[in-house]
Design an enzyme around this catalytic site. Sequence first.
Site, short mmCIF file in Angstrom:
data_model
loop_
_atom_site.label_atom_id
_atom_site.label_comp_id
_atom_site.label_asym_id
_atom_site.label_seq_id
_atom_site.Cartn_x
_atom_site.Cartn_y
_atom_site.Cartn_z
N GLU A 77 0.82 -1.22 0.00
CA GLU A 77 0.00 0.00 0.00
C GLU A 77 0.85 1.26 0.00
O GLU A 77 0.46 2.28 -0.58
CB GLU A 77 -0.96 -0.01 1.20
CG GLU A 77 -2.10 -0.99 1.08
CD GLU A 77 -1.68 -2.43 1.31
OE1 GLU A 77 -0.55 -2.66 1.81
OE2 GLU A 77 -2.47 -3.34 1.00
N HIS A 129 -10.45 -6.01 7.94
CA HIS A 129 -11.43 -5.93 6.86
C HIS A 129 -12.74 -5.29 7.32
O HIS A 129 -13.75 -5.42 6.64
CB HIS A 129 -11.74 -7.33 6.31
CG HIS A 129 -10.58 -7.99 5.62
ND1 HIS A 129 -9.44 -8.36 6.29
CD2 HIS A 129 -10.40 -8.36 4.34
CE1 HIS A 129 -8.61 -8.94 5.43
NE2 HIS A 129 -9.17 -8.95 4.24
#
Lengths: 109, 344
Positions: B78, B147
């Site tokens: 990321e 998540h």
Amino acid sequence: MAEISFPLPDLGEGLIEATVLDWLVSPGDQVERNQPLVELETSKSALELPSPQAGKVIRIHGSPGETINVGEPLVVFEVPDNTAGIVGTVPKDDAPKRRVRLSAVLDED
Amino acid sequence: MSESNTATLEAGSATETQSVKLSMQQALNRALDEILSTDPKTVVFGEDCGQLGGVFRITDGLQAKHGESRVFDTPLAESGILGMSVGLAMAGFHPMPEVQFDGFAYPAINQIVCQIARMNYRSRGTLPMPITLRVPSFGGIRAPEHHGESLEALFAHVPGLKVVSPSDPHDAYHLLKYAASRPDPVIFMEPKSRYWQKGDVDTADGGTLTGARIVRPGRHLTLVAWGAMVARCLQVAELAAEDGIDVEVLDLRWLKPIDAEALATSVGKTRRAVVVHEAPLTSGLGAEVAQLITQSCFDTLKAPVERVTGFDVPYPSGDLEDEYIPNIDRILLGIQRVLEYRRG
């Protein structure tokens, strides 16, 4: 409907390819998660590959005897759009349930 | 009601309106497709965004249509996805990166906070960062750790970032296109538990895209929410109506900047407010909302602003979600506490 491609996964031990021995499903079959899809042979062993998900098989790649590299397409599934997310589940929009009732004297001052 | 909708009702024909029934996933996919078609400087990328079409299929078919140089996969890194966005923006592109899940944004915090948010400031306005960072956000899908997190307060605290979260397909379609057209970096938080519910999308008329939106008018109390909690608050409002309580639901939409005027108008009328979010309580955005309401409505408030939120724990996986995310009864209890309050 959405299509989801399942490439030949990394089978471990540094193996980069596998040979198709026998398909256990055909295009058009509805399969469940973990149902065996195909028998493969690597340079180490023969194995059955389980399905990573439920869905309808619409394409298979590789005839018996053909070799497939890790990462190349193996099976293509068709799934309803609303189950196409690969991680997690789709929450059900159940009728709302309550236990708490409200009580109030509303002075409209 | 727009004029075009009225005309359609009178004509009884679907051809005169641009209204279509789409899921949020489809609405976002369509918006991205149109942005890529109209703006040659836009590039879309992230983990699995290219060949696979995204783990939630938001970028489905876009690589095949727009090519591998405009819609592409990135390594699982990321900091690289967001670092590359900075370079692309400096070179004149309009990057639309995706961080695959909320909790995956943490490795890119340095790029977001120290580069994307302040490059325009640092360069005296010569290097704007027209970046729209899509982040599938919040919980509710029984996924594992990282998540299901709610990072809006983290992002909102960073000067230079704008933060928005749509609650339905119509807003998702229009807010994404609007965010992409902005010269500033926008964190676009998609409520992943609402990807698949369908709703009417008027592609021709987005309505007002800045500020908050009243999704249900009411007289007695204002529920303030955003993202996936808006749908839950609408359910709660229906249940409260059975008990004679008329609840207004305000979808905040923009979490930075927050529409303080909309809060003042709504709570100025209802004189009671409960703010609902999935994020943990402490230093959550509910505190900011409560302060803005108190600032404008202190003299007329019937009770202190209540917060119904997640807990001060790491987001729990699996079935424990139901205990963590504000449920209908917890929101109703929050409403009851406000209704019961009497000045000492």
